[in-house]
Design a protein around this motif. Structure first.
Motif, mmCIF file in Angstrom:
data_model
loop_
_atom_site.group_PDB
_atom_site.id
_atom_site.type_symbol
_atom_site.label_atom_id
_atom_site.label_comp_id
_atom_site.label_asym_id
_atom_site.label_seq_id
_atom_site.Cartn_x
_atom_site.Cartn_y
_atom_site.Cartn_z
ATOM 1 N N PRO A 145 30.013 63.063 135.646
ATOM 2 C CA PRO A 145 28.894 63.808 135.056
ATOM 3 C C PRO A 145 28.120 63.017 134.013
ATOM 4 C CG PRO A 145 30.854 65.179 135.194
ATOM 5 C CD PRO A 145 31.287 63.787 135.502
ATOM 6 N N PHE A 146 28.681 61.930 133.534
ATOM 7 C CA PHE A 146 28.025 61.119 132.518
ATOM 8 C C PHE A 146 27.480 59.823 133.113
ATOM 9 C CE2 PHE A 146 31.178 63.865 130.698
ATOM 10 C CZ PHE A 146 30.517 64.436 129.617
ATOM 11 N N SER A 147 27.384 59.771 134.437
ATOM 12 C CA SER A 147 26.922 58.565 135.120
ATOM 13 C C SER A 147 25.451 58.617 135.495
ATOM 14 C CB SER A 147 27.768 58.336 136.388
ATOM 15 O OG SER A 147 29.119 58.130 136.066
ATOM 16 N N PHE A 148 24.760 59.692 135.130
ATOM 17 C CA PHE A 148 23.326 59.751 135.387
ATOM 18 C C PHE A 148 22.603 58.925 134.331
ATOM 19 C CE2 PHE A 148 24.963 63.436 137.547
ATOM 20 C CZ PHE A 148 24.164 63.563 138.675
ATOM 21 N N PRO A 149 21.908 57.865 134.726
ATOM 22 C CA PRO A 149 21.294 56.976 133.729
ATOM 23 C C PRO A 149 20.063 57.593 133.082
ATOM 24 C CG PRO A 149 20.684 56.290 135.937
ATOM 25 C CD PRO A 149 21.671 57.418 136.109
ATOM 26 N N ASP A 150 19.748 57.118 131.892
ATOM 27 C CA ASP A 150 18.518 57.532 131.215
ATOM 28 C C ASP A 150 17.387 56.652 131.735
ATOM 29 O OD1 ASP A 150 16.658 58.634 129.511
ATOM 30 O OD2 ASP A 150 17.214 57.352 127.814
ATOM 31 N N SER A 151 16.947 56.972 132.934
ATOM 32 C CA SER A 151 15.932 56.158 133.590
ATOM 33 C C SER A 151 14.806 57.055 134.080
ATOM 34 C CB SER A 151 16.553 55.389 134.764
ATOM 35 O OG SER A 151 17.013 56.296 135.754
ATOM 36 N N LYS B 264 24.509 68.767 131.088
ATOM 37 C CA LYS B 264 24.743 68.263 129.738
ATOM 38 C C LYS B 264 25.210 69.350 128.772
ATOM 39 C CE LYS B 264 21.576 64.316 129.982
ATOM 40 N NZ LYS B 264 20.408 63.639 129.358
ATOM 41 N N ARG B 265 25.166 70.591 129.211
ATOM 42 C CA ARG B 265 25.636 71.672 128.341
ATOM 43 C C ARG B 265 27.157 71.784 128.459
ATOM 44 N NH1 ARG B 265 21.215 76.492 129.661
ATOM 45 N NH2 ARG B 265 19.337 75.225 129.240
ATOM 46 N N PRO B 266 27.895 71.561 127.403
ATOM 47 C CA PRO B 266 29.362 71.513 127.478
ATOM 48 C C PRO B 266 29.987 72.783 128.037
ATOM 49 C CG PRO B 266 28.583 70.663 125.372
ATOM 50 C CD PRO B 266 27.397 71.266 126.042
ATOM 51 N N LEU B 267 29.410 73.948 127.706
ATOM 52 C CA LEU B 267 30.023 75.198 128.143
ATOM 53 C C LEU B 267 29.869 75.444 129.643
ATOM 54 C CD1 LEU B 267 29.189 77.664 125.218
ATOM 55 C CD2 LEU B 267 31.401 76.656 125.814
ATOM 56 N N THR B 268 28.986 74.698 130.300
ATOM 57 C CA THR B 268 28.828 74.871 131.748
ATOM 58 C C THR B 268 30.143 74.624 132.465
ATOM 59 O OG1 THR B 268 26.482 74.237 131.705
ATOM 60 C CG2 THR B 268 27.648 74.051 133.811
ATOM 61 N N ALA B 269 30.792 73.520 132.148
ATOM 62 C CA ALA B 269 32.071 73.191 132.788
ATOM 63 C C ALA B 269 33.141 74.207 132.427
ATOM 64 C CB ALA B 269 32.518 71.784 132.397
ATOM 65 N N VAL B 270 33.127 74.686 131.198
ATOM 66 C CA VAL B 270 34.097 75.701 130.778
ATOM 67 C C VAL B 270 33.935 76.958 131.623
ATOM 68 C CG1 VAL B 270 34.830 77.211 128.884
ATOM 69 C CG2 VAL B 270 34.229 74.824 128.419
ATOM 70 N N TYR B 271 32.693 77.415 131.777
ATOM 71 C CA TYR B 271 32.441 78.618 132.571
ATOM 72 C C TYR B 271 32.892 78.427 134.025
ATOM 73 C CZ TYR B 271 29.465 80.154 128.680
ATOM 74 O OH TYR B 271 28.991 80.525 127.446
ATOM 75 N N MET C 109 38.284 68.627 138.515
ATOM 76 C CA MET C 109 37.204 67.716 138.136
ATOM 77 C C MET C 109 36.406 68.258 136.952
ATOM 78 S SD MET C 109 35.883 66.601 141.916
ATOM 79 C CE MET C 109 36.555 65.149 142.738
ATOM 80 N N PHE C 110 36.036 69.523 137.021
ATOM 81 C CA PHE C 110 35.263 70.088 135.912
ATOM 82 C C PHE C 110 36.118 70.213 134.653
ATOM 83 C CE2 PHE C 110 32.343 71.448 139.319
ATOM 84 C CZ PHE C 110 31.150 71.051 138.743
ATOM 85 N N LEU C 111 37.410 70.385 134.818
ATOM 86 C CA LEU C 111 38.292 70.372 133.648
ATOM 87 C C LEU C 111 38.311 68.979 133.018
ATOM 88 C CD1 LEU C 111 40.226 71.725 131.745
ATOM 89 C CD2 LEU C 111 42.003 71.597 133.513
ATOM 90 N N GLY C 112 38.191 67.940 133.859
ATOM 91 C CA GLY C 112 38.061 66.590 133.320
ATOM 92 C C GLY C 112 36.837 66.462 132.431
ATOM 93 N N LYS C 113 35.739 67.117 132.806
ATOM 94 C CA LYS C 113 34.541 67.096 131.960
ATOM 95 C C LYS C 113 34.765 67.864 130.663
ATOM 96 C CE LYS C 113 29.575 68.009 131.857
ATOM 97 N NZ LYS C 113 29.597 68.623 130.517
ATOM 98 N N THR D 34 35.348 67.218 124.801
ATOM 99 C CA THR D 34 36.166 67.485 123.610
ATOM 100 C C THR D 34 36.522 66.204 122.877
ATOM 101 O OG1 THR D 34 37.114 69.440 124.666
ATOM 102 C CG2 THR D 34 38.315 68.529 122.794
ATOM 103 N N VAL D 35 36.945 65.186 123.599
ATOM 104 C CA VAL D 35 37.457 63.973 122.953
ATOM 105 C C VAL D 35 36.364 62.969 122.627
ATOM 106 C CG1 VAL D 35 39.704 64.241 124.042
ATOM 107 C CG2 VAL D 35 37.979 62.807 125.145
ATOM 108 N N ILE D 36 35.217 63.037 123.322
ATOM 109 C CA ILE D 36 34.104 62.134 123.045
ATOM 110 C C ILE D 36 32.898 62.968 122.644
ATOM 111 C CG2 ILE D 36 32.500 60.433 124.006
ATOM 112 C CD1 ILE D 36 34.682 59.436 125.787
ATOM 113 N N GLY D 37 32.509 62.857 121.412
ATOM 114 C CA GLY D 37 31.359 63.600 120.906
ATOM 115 C C GLY D 37 31.707 64.899 120.225
ATOM 116 N N GLY D 38 32.897 65.434 120.469
ATOM 117 C CA GLY D 38 33.323 66.654 119.805
ATOM 118 C C GLY D 38 32.457 67.859 120.108
#
Length: 368
Positions: free
Chosen positions: A68-74, A160-167, A201-205, A210-214
């Motif tokens: 989910p973090f592999s989409f480049p800022d391009s 990019k919304r953290p709660l999306t994966a939680v839901y 997979m979504f639990l991995g996100k 949680t661990v990167i960016g808090g």
């Protein structure tokens, strides 16, 4: 540029070695007399935990942490992501098909219909109900579904919304757990197994956020992990039943594989680079090639050397398989996988990309 995380590559290494160990030991117990050790083998790799499924699920958690973090800022992030994934997956996959088609008929006498080969080349065979050429390819369909799901969420601005994966984890776990209990349907349970893999997979996100960016708290991880474990245990019992049929799939072994993979992933993520082990991280760097090539190596070694009798002979057999798999996979990684990934980077649009401050394994290319 995203730098490789050593602890993530260590997890990849553990994952692929678990799969390799499962397959190598299955060859011994299925094809050779093991005498008094027969049920010890089954207990170790089929009754209490299936190491193959453990490794695969660990890969799924890592994908959720990375993809989910592999989409480049391009200028064209979806296009660039698609190109990156194509060159990451397909060249090595096609190489494994070619090597399998050249060597397997010579060793096991099997032939493969041209139609099956052509559909497998697309990697879409699961979606059109065509058998995989080799069973290991089943995981790639799950990866493709996850890529499509992440792309859709990215396009809608939800990824990019953290709660999306939680839901997603909470909803999938609750609905499928209740559904598995209430509905007696094996086809539905099979579809729920796909959902369980995607939930990992979504639990991995969730863990990544949680661990990167808090962006999330550990309470989110704990709650999602609890629901995921209940989902895994319930579905494994319904899907694989309470009767062991000597096929290495049992409710305990599959359920424990899903749960232990999740717990190990959270443990590694919580300690980060302190959990890295560089020899295993090296295996993790080439893990995709190891995953694709090791089934063929197992057949080659099995035809080329005596398995022997007793634990020492079996241990030597497994050691040769591991060494040969790593060597073969290093070759395919070096001459196929790595150059093709680098070639794919040429097609990315050139707008600026953010610098992500993550502990690096080395100066080797971008993270997957």
């Amino acid at each position: 540029m995203h730098k490789r995380l050593a602890f993530i590559d260590t997890l990849r290494g553990i994952a692929v070695m678990a799969v390799l160990l499962q397959h190598a030991l299955e060859v011994i117990v299925q094809n050779h007399p093991t005498g008094e050790y027969y049920w010890a083998f089954h207990d170790a790799i089929g009754y209490y935990i299936n190491f193959g499924r453990f490794g695969v699920v660990l890969f799924f958690f890592v994908s959720g942490f990375v993809i989910p973090f592999s989409f480049p800022d391009s200028a064209t992030p979806i296009r660039d992501f698609t190109i990156s994934r194509f060159f990451r997956l397909y060249p090595a996959y096609w190489t494994s098909i070619l090597i399998g088609l050249v060597t397997m008929p010579l060793l096991d006498g099997k032939t493969y219909p041209l139609s099956q080969i052509l559909v497998n080349v697309t990697m879409f065979q699961t979606f059109v109900n065509v058998p995989n050429l080799w069973i290991i390819y089943w995981t790639l369909a799950i990866e493709l579904i996850f890529y499509v799901g992440c792309t859709a969420l990215f396009a809608m601005g939800l990824l990019k919304r953290p709660l999306t994966a939680v839901y997603i984890v909470v909803a999938a776990s609750l609905v499928c757990t209740i559904g598995a209990i209430a509905i007696e349907n094996r086809l539905l349970w099979s579809l729920m197994e796909v959902a369980l893999n995607l939930t990992a997979m979504f639990l991995g996100k969730v863990v990544r956020d949680t661990v990167i960016g808090g962006k999330l708290r550990w309470q989110h991880v704990a709650g999602c992990m609890l629901l995921y474990c209940i989902f895994a245990a319930t579905l494994s019992y319904k899907r694989f039943g309470g009767v062991y049929h000597e096929n290495f799939f049992y409710s305990y072994s599959i359920g424990s594989a899903y749960i232990l993979a999740g717990l190990l992933f959270v443990l590694f993520a919580s300690f980060g680079e302190r959990m890295a082990w560089r020899p295993m991280a090296f295996v993790g760097v080439i893990s995709y090639s190891v995953y694709l090539m090791s089934p063929f190596v197992i057949v080659w070694v099995h035809h080329g050397m005596s398995v022997g009798e007793g634990p020492l002979g079996w241990a030597l057999f497994v050691a040769v398989i591991v060494a040969a798999s790593i060597l073969t996979s290093w070759v395919t990684y070096t001459f196929v996988e790595k150059p093709c990934v680098a070639f794919g980077h040429r097609f990315r649009s050139q707008r600026g990309r953010p610098v992500v401050l993550e502990p690096a394994l080395s100066s080797q290319g971008a993270a997957e």
